[in-house]
Scaffold this active site. Structure first.
Site, PDB file in Angstrom:
ATOM      1  CB  SER A 110      26.140 -31.540 -10.779  1.00  4.95           C
ATOM      2  OG  SER A 110      25.315 -31.343 -11.915  1.00  4.95           O
ATOM      3  CG  ASP A 162      25.677 -27.554  -9.750  1.00  4.62           C
ATOM      4  OD1 ASP A 162      26.882 -27.670  -9.496  1.00  4.62           O
ATOM      5  OD2 ASP A 162      25.076 -28.275 -10.567  1.00  4.62           O
TER       6      ASP A 162
END
Length: 818
Positions: free
Chosen positions: A368, A653
């Site tokens: 991220s 993610d």
């Protein structure tokens, strides 16, 4: 003739890829006689089912075979026989599915039996009765015969989990006369090949021979068939073993019946001539099958150890140099949080730099927002040897700038051009790529052509920690709790941890088949990877549900297929690699629709699957390296549905599972001794640490018991040291939650704030009105500076705990001699 678009297989350093793990294994002939079934359940209330059975053995054939349908009978009798050539080293799971034929609506799928043929004796007929529903005496009767095949042995390459089989190339060439111009075309198909389907137009000028020339790559012993759809004209000639259907205009050839290594006239008429040629491909893979570290990372560690040893001697005040076995492997592990984590990581690294601790580390992991920091840093080949002020100030300029231009007409046109080019290059595009282009604008002034493999320049001399970026591979119609696989990215390789399969960073996103590089695509720019590592578009309703609830059990009862192990008669002797026989009963249409709504994701980043075509080794479940990461609902019950069968990897993610990037550090080959856990996640600072501890405990992966008291959870300190003395295999963990504790009263360690400076310590990082929301892409200059200073202070103020952890790691190494 080159059988692969890539003429030679080479490592990053230019040396050839070594031939390894090559075995010879026999192929067998499996005969399946589908006899019948009894007491088959009704698909509707008005009549008995019109049953037919399908057979699917994807490891041996690309064709679904089907019996005839028996009308209105609960006890259908088929008595039909089917044949497969099976590789004994492969996990061969035969799927036997019962369907109810319906002329008006879609056929009903009643159930599927998954049968592992590894339990069958050789050269002995076995009549099996599968007890599909003992309560209603529902059963399926099938006879099996596994015997020696005319194919003696096949050369395979395996790491004990994934297996590559022998690949061949079928080249075809269409020739014609210039005077003949036709608007028709030839259509070619080889099921299960890399190419699958191709066309050749016959309306071109045949002045250059060949007029049409292409190839198929296929598994040699998987009963490959060439199907050709012909123009509506008769053939004057067809090769003897071919089957020509004049009415349908089709030509079918069993490829393995064709002579090899010489061009053969397969068919011709007055308009064209079709020639084919088959040849074995080289048995050298472009996918690295193995759980060990790649040679480049091993070289890096040798160089990095010298730097780490010197740095540890200095910071710990040691009197002598550390011996090689005494040098601990230290890693920095970061978590996500968009611009907040981007900013905070700079502060943490600044603190570690001032304490000379960065030179003590071997790895830096992130996902991220922290990947944004990392990719910025690694543009500079010597970033950790320099002051970070310039990097921090440059990023500040971008974090504080107005983002409106990112949505301007000019910028939108740029995005459109870039996405069109990416699609033309052969990549699959989505809104996640658009997000990646937006992050490019957020972090740069112009186009950023930086690529993952470019970062090799920053680690080849061991001058910086090795960066590892992480994502998870997910599956359509499954939540991350049910299916996810850890995928790591380094400047050298990209790989899926569970399977022990890796490709060069330069080749990630290119097309592979059975471990061979088929089509080299341009390497993906780093901004697209950033978009995938920090995707905000992969959320689904089950993820939102789990934010407020601790279990998916309620939803599973509504959405999952029912999979149970069932009895079979006779009970065959259990073999070491044999799996149980499972029965899958599909969920109802309403439940399936509900499941689609719950698990559907707006988008995922899809890249060509470099595992495509590879098959599971017969003993894959017994391999400790696979078992370490075995945590999906499909790992044991449905191996035919695992990632090697997918055309694309679906990446997102890792925060949609657990907000951590620690998984690559827990590979036993990396032997990480101490982890600096820098937490930048929003909300509870202890939640994801607890989830990680629980997950690794369930997986049997050594990890310290990092438990915080209720009092600590209410008022977190800046750092916690967890050293599990009872489990020396577990790394030491230094946990840095993102808190504002003593920074409120001290502007530097031991230096109190004056009355006028107290306002500078009031950094709001946790309230609902905090400016550091995960969804905030822009900070004010003061907000940026305050977060950098806070993160730096929390490191500096806990120097003593870091030193304690490093010293404990050194003492451990001396004691256990890892």
């Amino acid at each position: 003739m080159s059988c692969s678009p890539r003429a030679a297989s080479v490592k990053t350093d230019g040396s050839p890829v070594e031939k390894r793990n090559i075995e010879t294994s026999p192929c067998y002939l499996l005969t399946v006689r589908v006899i019948g079934a009894k007491n088959i359940r009704r698909a509707d209330t008005f009549s008995h089912t019109d049953c037919y059975l399908t057979l699917w053995l994807p490891t041996a054939s690309s064709t679904h075979f089907q019996t005839k349908a028996v009308e209105n009978s609960k006890d259908p009798v088929w008595n039909e026989t089917f044949h497969f050539v099976v590789q004994s080293k492969v996990k061969n799971i035969l799927e036997l599915s019962i369907h109810d034929e319906d002329n008006i609506s879609k056929d009903d799928h009643l159930f599927t039996v998954f049968f592992d043929i590894a339990g069958l004796p050789l050269n002995e007929k076995v009549l099996m009765h599968f007890k599909c529903n003992p309560k209603d005496h529902e059963e399926l009767e099938v006879e099996f015969l596994l015997c020696n095949s005319s194919i003696a042995v096949e050369a395979v390459i395996t790491n004990g989990v994934l297996l590559s089989r022998q690949v061949c190339c079928l080249e075809y060439e269409v020739q014609g006369e210039k005077a003949k111009k036709s608007k028709q075309k030839l259509c070619f198909m080889v099921k299960g090949s890399h190419e699958g389907y191709q066309e050749c137009n016959l309306d071109s000028e045949f002045s250059i021979s060949p007029a049409c020339h292409s190839a198929f790559h296929y598994v040699k012993y998987k009963q490959p068939t060439l199907d050709v759809k012909l123009p509506k004209t008769d053939l004057d000639y067809a090769f003897g073993s071919c089957v020509y259907n004049r009415e349908e205009g089709t030509l079918k050839a069993q490829i393995n019946s064709l002579p090899t290594k010489k061009q053969l006239l397969l068919a011709e008429n007055h308009e064209f001539a079709l020639y084919v040629k088959t040849e074995d491909c080289q048995n050298v893979l472009d996918v690295r099958l193995g759980y060990d570290l790649c040679s480049q990372e091993q070289d890096f560690l040798c160089k990095r150890k010298k730097i780490v040893a010197g740095a540890l001697k200095k910071v710990l005040g040691l009197e002598r140099d550390l011996q090689d076995h005494e040098i601990p492997v230290v890693a920095i592990m970061t978590t996500g949080g968009s611009t907040r984590s981007l900013t905070a990581l700079y502060g943490s690294l600044q603190g570690l730099k001032k304490l000379n601790f960065i030179d003590c580390t071997a790895y830096l992991t992130g996902f991220s927002g922290t990947t944004w920091t990392m990719t910025n840093l690694y543009k500079d080949a010597y970033w950790s040897q320099k002051d970070l002020d310039a990097q921090i100030n440059e990023t500040k300029r971008h974090v504080t700038k107005c983002k409106a231009y990112g949505f301007s007409i000019e910028r939108l046109k740029y995005y459109n051009r870039q996405l069109r080019q990416r699609k033309q290059d052969g990549h699959k595009t989505s809104c996640i790529d658009l997000w990646g282009l937006l992050t490019e604008y957020l972090l740069n002034d112009g186009e950023d052509n930086h690529k993952l493999s470019d970062q090799q320049q920053a680690v080849n001399d061991g001058q910086n920690p090795l960066p590892i970026y992480i994502a998870i591979n997910v599956k359509e119609k499954y939540s991350t709790m049910d299916f996810k696989e850890w995928v790591e990215f380094t400047p050298y390789e990209v790989g899926v941890l569970k399977y022990g399969a890796y490709v060069r960073a330069e080749d990630f996103g290119s097309e592979f088949f059975m471990g061979h590089l088929m089509k080299k695509l341009p390497e993906t720019r780093i901004c697209y990877l950033q978009g995938m590592w920090s995707s905000i578009f992969s959320v689904n309703l089950l993820y939102i549900w789990n934010l407020s609830h601790s279990s998916e059990d309620f939803w599973h009862k509504w959405t999952q297929d029912q999979i149970i192990d069932i009895d079979e008669e006779p009970h065959l002797p259990t073999r070491p690699s044999e799996q149980k026989t499972y029965l899958q009963t599909p969920a109802s249409p309403l439940s399936r629709a509900f499941r689609d709504v719950l698990t559907g994701r707006l988008s995922v980043a899809q890249y060509h699957n470099f595992l495509r075509g590879l098959q599971l080794d017969n003993s894959y479940l017994k391999q400790s390296s696979f078992h370490r990461w075995k945590d999906t609902v499909l790992d044991s019950s449905s191996p035919n549905q695992l990632t090697q069968t997918e055309e694309y990897l679906s990446l997102e993610d890792t925060g949609f599972f657990i907000s951590t990037s620690s998984a690559p550090l827990l590979r036993p080959e990396r032997k990480v001794d101490i982890i600096l856990h820098l937490n930048y996640s929003a909300g509870s600072q202890a939640q994801f640490l607890e989830q990680s501890c629980k997950y690794y405990a369930e997986q049997g992966i050594p990890f310290p018991k990092a438990t915080l008291s209720e009092e600590d959870k209410k008022s977190l300190k800046e750092c916690y040291l967890f050293d599990d003395a009872e489990n020396p295999e577990a790394p030491i963990l230094l946990f840095f939650p993102q808190v504002n504790d003593t920074f409120r009263y001290y502007k530097a360690p031991g230096v109190k704030r004056s009355e006028s400076e107290m306002k500078d310590g009031r950094v709001d990082i946790s309230s609902n009105s905090s400016p550091y929301s995960t969804y905030s892409l822009t900070f004010a200059a003061k907000e940026y500076d305050e977060l950098v200073k806070l993160s730096e202070y929390n490191i500096l103020n806990n120097q003593h705990l870091i030193l304690q952890g490093l010293l404990s790691a050194v003492e451990r190494k001396k004691m256990y001699k890892k």
